[in-house]
Every structure is written in C-alpha cells, then in structure tokens.
Design a protein around this motif. Structure first.
Motif, PDB file in Angstrom:
ATOM      1  N   GLN A 412       0.461  -0.944   0.000  1.00  0.00           N
ATOM      2  CA  GLN A 412      -0.112   0.371  -0.202  1.00  0.00           C
ATOM      3  C   GLN A 412       0.686   1.516   0.043  1.00  0.00           C
ATOM      4  OE1 GLN A 412      -2.607  -1.851  -0.896  1.00  0.00           O
ATOM      5  NE2 GLN A 412      -3.276   0.305  -0.315  1.00  0.00           N
ATOM      6  N   GLU A 416       0.781   4.285  -2.954  1.00  0.00           N
ATOM      7  CA  GLU A 416       0.415   5.537  -2.834  1.00  0.00           C
ATOM      8  C   GLU A 416       1.337   6.128  -3.015  1.00  0.00           C
ATOM      9  OE1 GLU A 416      -1.366   4.760   0.849  1.00  0.00           O
ATOM     10  OE2 GLU A 416      -2.902   3.743   0.917  1.00  0.00           O
ATOM     11  N   ASP A 420       0.948   9.531  -5.521  1.00  0.00           N
ATOM     12  CA  ASP A 420       0.543  10.646  -5.001  1.00  0.00           C
ATOM     13  C   ASP A 420       2.252  11.669  -6.254  1.00  0.00           C
ATOM     14  OD1 ASP A 420      -1.009   9.760  -3.761  1.00  0.00           O
ATOM     15  OD2 ASP A 420       0.815   9.728  -1.498  1.00  0.00           O
TER      16      ASP A 420
END
Length: 431
Positions: A412, A416, A420
């Motif tokens: 994760q 992520e 971003d």
C-alpha cells in the motif's frame, strides 16, 4: 483416455520420483490474511554428470524470487564473473528459441546441456518458449500443430515434438510446457482454442519427456476468468512439479489482472510453486505476489537498461519516495532516473547513496552519463548490474515484509507513493 484419467505407469512413477529428487519446494511463511508467501525452492542439478563436470550441487532459492532473463543463458550485459556479486541471483531463465541460430541441438547435447555449455554449475536454469524480449508469441500464426514465435531469426512454428527435443538437449533444471499464448484482444472463440491447445500440448510434452528437469504446466485463458479457471483445473490434474501462468503482458489491463491471478491460484495446490511471465513493474510484482505467485522474470530490468534508466526507489517498508525537483524532471514516477540527461553530466555521486553494488561502489552518475552519450557498451553493463542488484534487494525486502507480517503495508505504501508522485507530476505539467 485423457492423461489426467490414466493410471500412473511404472515409468510415470519413476519420472515423478526423479523430479521430486531434482526439485523440492516448501512454503515457510504466509502474509497476514493474504496469499503472499515465502518459500524455499531447492534444485539438485545433475546435468553435468557423465560429462566431466563437477558433482551434483544443491541450489536453494528463497521465494518470491526474480529469475534473471538471459540471451542464450547469460544476462544481456552482465559478464559471468559479476553474477556471483549479485544477491540471490541463482536462477537464470532462457528461451530455447534463442538457440535456433546455433549452436545446434546435437552439439549442445554432446557438450552436456546449458550448464556445461556456459560453465555455470552453481545456477539453476529455467527454460520457457516465451521470454517477452526476443521470443514473442505470435498467436495469429499458431495452429493446431504448434505455437508460433517471433524471434531475431524470423518466425518459427514450434511443435511439441520439436520443443521436447530442445529441452532434452539443453537439460534445464526447470522447464515450461509449450503454450498457445494469445493477446488480450482475441475473440472468445480463439481464447477457448488456446486453452484446449495448451492442455493438449501439455499432455504431449508429458508423454514425450525424459527424466531431465522438473516440468511446469502452462496455464492460459486470456482475460476470461472461466477459461483461466478451466485451464488451471485441468493442468492441476496433470503430473507436474509447478505451474506457469502465461498470457500476461500481452495487452491485458493491470486493473483486471488481480482478479485473473486470484482466479488461477484458487485452483492450484498450495504446495507447488507458481511462475508468471509478463509482470515486470514493481507494482505488478507486488500484485502477483499478493495473488500467491512465487517466480517472476526480469525483462523490466532489460528494458530499463536499454533506455539508460537506473532504479532509485527506496528499499524499506515505508517506501516513501524522495521529494526532489531534479528527480521530478527526470523521472516523474520517482522509481528511476534517466542517466542520459544533461543534469547528470557533472554529478559525482553514485546512483543510490549507500548501495553496495559494484556500479555504485566504483562509479558516478557523471561517468555513466558520459558512457551513454558516447554509446559505450560499458554503460549498459554498469546499469544492468545496478538495476539487477536493486531489484533483487526489492525482492529480499518483500520476503522480509511477508515474514514479519508487513507485506500489505509495504504494498500500500509503495502504490500510494507512486500515485502521489504521478498526480504531482501531472499537475506540474498543467501549470
């Protein structure tokens, strides 16, 4: 009578006993509430026996593992004397199709197979028709007789009998059965045909095989969950040592791939290893491991190296990418940098601070930038050493995370962080 319904003959029993001696696999740890797993693959290579080579050697590979993609048995740019400096690089993957331009099969067989030909006795060799670089499946030219492949020497139709002659001559430790791999864009009818052919060719390979090497049965089915499950269920009935999940990286979407992988691994016994071809990006590897896949190819490293890119993403469970305006310009996804860029012309730092690979310990970004710009092949050698070292360390990090119950956190955080940075890069381009 289908092969799965036949009674095991004494010959089949002897072959199975020989395969279990040559290859053993055990799962050591599972991720929390998931399918990711850490295992040990043990190979007993005896291909050199009778040819004046060293005695049988046991090779242990921790999984999930990266198979080094090769051309005729060796990485494209890393010389043999540098292989030993790479961590956990004991599995080399090759395609028999690469040898169609020579040396011929009889010569390879007389020498003693690929171990003797290359003089690499402490390594395991994995043979499969497709390699995603130089031996690509050409589904429109395949037919009921065999699979078609595009190679540097032209297009070849390979029949099961011819393929098994290649395997018998090359004597790999592991080998994958012939498969009719199709692209994601084919019709439902063509997809079902590919499944039927792949199962039939697996039966042919089993009936034609000798006791050399452990067999991985091929599983195809394109983007159809039903076809994938049917193929996996049929292959699981056969006398195979492991499974090759094929058909990925041929136009399929990463968004639907997770469902397909889970559908396949649901049908497979947990005590046997699974290999996949066509998943190269870090997030794709994490996706495959989350579905319970154990072995991956390294074609991603090859393509990065050819393009002059070097991997720089962090190797920790947090996977927080460094925020650097210079990196934003050169590598918007923050996993790699383009060392051809002029910004590195006077950069006297290593590719990654603290990296203990040969390249980072001895050379700078500026030197590699120079080598790339003057088209010196040493640039690819230094880049492939670093990229391979970095990716192998990534796999080591994944194994540690699974063992410590932190795999989902690692996955994760990585996804992520990538998301971003991609968002930030797109907003920067718009402003």
């Amino acid at each position: 009578m289908p092969a799965a319904e036949r009674r095991q003959s004494p010959v089949d029993g002897a072959v199975q006993e020989e395969e279990s001696r040559r290859m053993k696999f055990a799962v050591k740890a599972w991720s929390k509430n998931g399918r990711a797993r850490v295992g040990v693959l043990q190979l007993s290579s005896s291909s050199s026996c009778g040819h004046g080579g060293p005695p049988e050697k046991v090779i242990e590979i921790d999984t999930p593992a990266l198979l080094l993609t090769t051309r005729k048995g060796l990485p494209a740019f890393i010389p043999p004397d540098h292989l030993s400096s790479l961590p956990d690089s004991r599995l080399l993957q090759f395609s028999p199709m690469h040898f169609m331009e020579g040396p011929n099969l009889k010569t390879i067989s007389n020498i003693g197979g690929v171990h003797q030909l290359l003089g690499l006795h402490g390594y395991g060799f994995v043979a499969l028709p497709r390699d995603s670089i130089l031996s690509l499946p050409e589904c429109n030219s395949s037919n009921k007789h065999g699979a078609s492949f595009e190679t540097p020497c032209g297009r070849f139709l390979v029949k099961p009998l011819e393929y098994m002659k290649m395997i018998s001559s090359m004597k790999p430790d592991l080998w994958v059965s012939l498969a009719d791999e199709v692209s994601a864009s084919v019709s439902a009818k063509r997809n079902k045909v590919s499944v039927d052919r792949t199962i039939r060719w697996l039966d042919d390979c089993i009936s034609l095989k000798s006791t050399d090497g452990a067999l991985f049965g091929s599983i195809v089915g394109g983007c159809s969950i039903e076809d994938r499950q049917h193929c996996a269920q049929e292959v699981a009935k056969r006398n195979v040592s492991g499974y090759y999940i094929g058909g990925f990286g041929l136009g399929d979407s990463i968004d639907e791939r997770s469902t397909l992988l889970h559908a396949v691994t649901d049908c497979l016994p947990k005590e046997k290893p699974r290999q996949v071809c066509g998943l190269g990006l870090p997030e794709e590897v994490l996706q495959g491991i989350a579905a319970g896949v154990d072995l991956f190819d390294s074609m991603y490293i090859y393509h990065l190296t050819l393009g002059g890119f070097a991997l720089i993403f962090p190797l920790d469970v947090q996977c927080k990418h460094v925020s650097d305006p210079q990196l934003s310009a050169m590598a918007s996804d923050h996993t790699k940098i383009n060392l051809k860029a002029t910004v590195y012309r006077k950069d006297a730092s290593p590719i990654v601070d603290g990296c203990n690979c040969y390249t980072c310990q001895n050379h700078t970004k500026a030197y590699i930038n120079h080598l790339l710009n003057v088209h010196e092949m040493l640039a690819q050698t230094l880049l492939e050493i670093h990229n391979t070292h970095h990716y192998l360390a990534f796999f080591c990090l994944i194994r540690e995370a699974i063992t410590e119950g932190k795999f989902e956190q690692l996955r994760q955080n990585f996804i992520e962080s990538r998301r971003d940075h991609l968002l930030a890069a797109s907003l920067s381009c718009m402003s």
